[in-house]
Design a protein around this motif. Structure first.
Motif, mmCIF file in Angstrom:
data_model
loop_
_atom_site.group_PDB
_atom_site.id
_atom_site.type_symbol
_atom_site.label_atom_id
_atom_site.label_comp_id
_atom_site.label_asym_id
_atom_site.label_seq_id
_atom_site.Cartn_x
_atom_site.Cartn_y
_atom_site.Cartn_z
ATOM 1 N N UNK A 43 -2.689 67.731 58.703
ATOM 2 C CA UNK A 43 -2.235 68.850 59.521
ATOM 3 C C UNK A 43 -0.831 69.315 59.130
ATOM 4 N N UNK A 44 -0.038 68.398 58.610
ATOM 5 C CA UNK A 44 1.338 68.743 58.221
ATOM 6 C C UNK A 44 1.367 69.777 57.096
ATOM 7 N N UNK A 45 0.272 69.892 56.354
ATOM 8 C CA UNK A 45 0.215 70.850 55.249
ATOM 9 C C UNK A 45 -0.297 72.228 55.674
ATOM 10 N N UNK A 46 -0.558 72.408 56.974
ATOM 11 C CA UNK A 46 -1.047 73.697 57.463
ATOM 12 C C UNK A 46 -0.022 74.797 57.165
ATOM 13 N N UNK A 47 -0.459 75.844 56.507
ATOM 14 C CA UNK A 47 0.469 76.878 56.043
ATOM 15 C C UNK A 47 0.837 77.891 57.117
ATOM 16 N N UNK A 48 0.072 77.935 58.197
ATOM 17 C CA UNK A 48 0.287 78.968 59.213
ATOM 18 C C UNK A 48 0.336 78.325 60.599
#
Length: 352
Positions: A43-48
């Motif tokens: 989830x930490x890599x979610x771009x938006x």
């Protein structure tokens, strides 16, 4: 913006490998940047911060939205839990009257827009009132009439003949009152049927305290349970009757500019005439698809962060949500058929 071409795969029915091989799903995963699966999802890599589902307001749009929600619930549930998933709420109507132009989100707002202006000059003479109603009191009466008509129609769909239901309301019968059981409800229905004539009724007791079954000879024959009169809908209908009963009994008269008087014989007639008169000189457009708006309208109503309305997707009951997705989107047909048969009469908006 990530355009999705057509309906995505139903991730409730399809195998995991087929879900991942679906082109639109792969594009979505790539755009979000989180990866997928128990080992790769991060989830930490979610771009938006906001993932907004934007679909048409018709049945196809609702289907696409449901397919997307199924995918997120089954394969990216953490996005929902973290509060990142939203549904765009485009307006249902664009209305224009005089110099006023406005976008409205619902049928209720649409009705209120016209009626709120109309009641400033119109009056309704109701028996039992010292002076004709106008302004806010008249608007409140019309809102009660609208809600009453909706609930009345809902119970008629459940099999209760309109004349019998109206007679029970005129008599202020309350099925939820202490000491009123299914036997008493059956007696009240039989008495109401006798009062309006023309109905042959049979009341069959239920098992183990269940509701009685009321059968009214046809054609066509109709059957309903006395449980209807212990429902919250009927209790609300009785309360609304207290507000609209005098108007329904009449004589009720609409008084407009120039003291022009128009008698109305029923709540349906009052509602229809009020809407007709309030819309005079106005134009409106009902939207079903985002493509019906020009780019400026779409930005102003649905995409502009300063003016748009979003519905946040939450998960208050994970077990209940799991069961609902399984029933409505899964392989088994019978549970879905049972669900449809149980709730078909509660449908408020049906797009065929």
């Amino acid at each position: 913006m990530l355009p999705l071409r057509g309906k995505i795969i139903n991730s409730e029915k399809a195998r995991y490998d087929k879900v991942l091989s679906h082109n639109e799903i792969r594009l979505l995963i790539s755009a979000m940047g989180t990866g997928i699966g128990t080992e790769e999802f991060d989830l930490a890599k979610l771009r938006y911060h906001k993932i907004i589902l934007m679909t048409d307001a018709d049945v196809d749009g609702a289907h696409i939205r449901t397919l997307l929600l199924t995918f997120f619930f089954r394969h990216m549930n953490q996005v929902i839990e973290a509060g990142h998933l939203f549904i765009a709420q485009p307006p249902l109507f664009k209305v224009k009257k005089g110099k006023v132009e406005k976008y409205l989100m619902s049928e209720r707002e649409f009705e209120d827009f016209f009626l709120a202006a109309w009641v400033e000059t119109a009056k309704v003479k109701v028996p039992g009132t010292k002076a004709p109603l106008t302004g806010e009191p008249l608007l409140e009466l019309l809102r009660a009439v609208s809600e009453y008509r909706g609930l009345f129609g809902k119970l008629v769909k459940r099999g209760v003949p309109a004349p019998i239901l109206a007679e029970l309301l005129r008599g202020k019968f309350r099925g939820t009152k202490r000491g009123v059981g299914h036997a008493e409800i059956g007696e009240a229905i039989t008495a109401a049927a006798a009062a309006v004539n023309g109905y042959s009724i049979r009341v069959t007791p239920g098992d183990n305290g269940d509701g009685h079954t009321v059968t009214i000879a046809g054609p066509p024959a109709v059957t309903f349970s006395t449980d209807v009169f212990k429902s919250a809908d009927y209790a609300t209908l009785v309360e609304l009757w207290e507000k609209v009963g005098a108007t329904a009994k009449g004589p009720t008269t609409i008084i407009e500019e120039g003291d022009r008087e128009t008698p109305v014989k029923s709540l349906d007639a009052l509602w229809a005439l009020a809407l007709e008169r309030s819309r005079q000189g106005a134009s409106f457009q009902r939207y079903k698809g985002l493509g019906e708006m020009n780019p400026e309208q779409l930005w102003e109503t649905t995409m502009n962060p300063e003016t748009r309305t979003l519905l946040k997707v939450t998960q208050e009951d994970a077990v209940g949500a799991d069961q609902m997705f399984t029933v409505l989107m899964g392989d088994a047909v019978e549970p879905r058929r049972e669900f449809i048969e149980k709730y078909a009469l509660d449908v408020a908006n049906l797009d065929i």
